[in-house]
Design an enzyme around this catalytic site. Structure first.
Site, PDB file in Angstrom:
ATOM      1  NE  ARG A 110      -2.245   1.013   3.368  1.00  0.00           N
ATOM      2  CZ  ARG A 110      -3.027   1.268   4.297  1.00  0.00           C
ATOM      3  NH1 ARG A 110      -4.862   0.875   4.468  1.00  0.00           N
ATOM      4  NH2 ARG A 110      -2.384   1.805   5.506  1.00  0.00           N
ATOM      5  CB  THR A 125      -1.541   7.317  -3.092  1.00  0.00           C
ATOM      6  OG1 THR A 125      -1.655   5.309  -2.736  1.00  0.00           O
ATOM      7  CG2 THR A 125      -1.218   8.125  -4.163  1.00  0.00           C
ATOM      8  CG  ASP A 128       3.395  -2.647   8.210  1.00  0.00           C
ATOM      9  OD1 ASP A 128       3.172  -3.825   8.287  1.00  0.00           O
ATOM     10  OD2 ASP A 128       3.572  -1.455   7.673  1.00  0.00           O
ATOM     11  CG  ASP A 146       7.080  -3.046   8.811  1.00  0.00           C
ATOM     12  OD1 ASP A 146       8.037  -3.312   8.023  1.00  0.00           O
ATOM     13  OD2 ASP A 146       6.349  -2.210   8.533  1.00  0.00           O
TER      14      ASP A 146
END
Ligand code: PRP
Length: 215
Positions: free
Chosen positions: A110, A114, A206, A209
């Protein structure tokens, strides 16, 4: 956007004490990658069990040491499609039950500004049209990655598609239901909302991660 906008006839929220405990481990910012991976694996197995409940079977004959009887075999192939990277952590959950499952891969990240998904890799088995296809990704945030992935496998012929995730935002579920109303969703939790960075709140940060220890 709130939970009241969701069509719950197409969403299964798995309610289980082990899932609730493991979600807490995953949400905890101090959980190290090794414990994060274990908790994700355990929840994945429960989610896969739930998702596979609708796998069609055919009746077969089985001969026990006592006599002939009736048994069951799977009527279709299963294809697991992780959305790379974080989805890779859920593949073992599917092969735990279906060791012969084929694995397709979709690479997608992603864009941080944006929030739009960017495709960078795909490798899918053939004959998706005859298979039960499970797209797996821990997070359903805006729904962009999930919707693009589903469109991708549909373009390759997939018809029986299911989406399996750990944590979802109402916004993502709504979008997926609008764009792909034929795709059932199995999730461990529906959180409150997305924040300005399109992160799920409260979420777990995340997932990629944290799973791979790259933060
Ligand atoms: C995360 C997550 C999903 C996607 C969800 O991936 O694993 O793929 O974002 O967001 P969306 O619903 O708004 O599309 P990320 O972009 O962090 O990539 P990674 O798995 O490689 O870390």
């Amino acid at each position: 956007m709130s939970k009241s906008d969701i069509d719950f006839s197409r969403v299964t929220v798995v309610d289980h004490p082990v899932v609730a405990r493991d979600l807490t481990i995953l949400r905890d910012k101090d959980t190290p990658p090794q414990l994060f991976r274990l908790a994700l694996s355990r929840i994945g197995i429960i989610l896969a069990y739930q998702t596979l409940k609708v796998l069609p079977t055919t009746e077969v004959e089985v001969e026990t040491p006592i006599q002939k009887s009736k048994g069951h075999a799977f009527a279709t192939n299963v294809v697991a499609v992780p959305i790379i990277r974080a989805g890779l952590g859920l593949v073992d959950a599917v092969t735990h039950f279906i060791p012969e499952a084929q694995i397709g891969h979709l690479g997608m990240y992603r864009d941080e500004k944006t929030h739009q998904p960017v495709d960078y890799y795909s490798n899918l088995p053939s004959e998706l049209d005859k298979a039960m296809v499970l797209i797996v990704d821990p997070m359903l945030a805006t729904g962009g990655s999930a919707c693009d992935s589903i469109s991708f496998v549909k373009n390759k012929g997939a018809k029986d598609i299911h989406f399996m995730c750990l944590i979802s935002a109402p916004e993502g579920i709504k979008r997926l239901q609008q764009e792909h109303p034929d795709v059932p969703i199995v999730t461990a939790a529906i959180d409150e909302r997305l924040n300005e960075q399109a992160f799920i709140v409260p979420g777990l940060g995340d997932a990629g991660d944290r799973y791979f220890g790259t933060e």
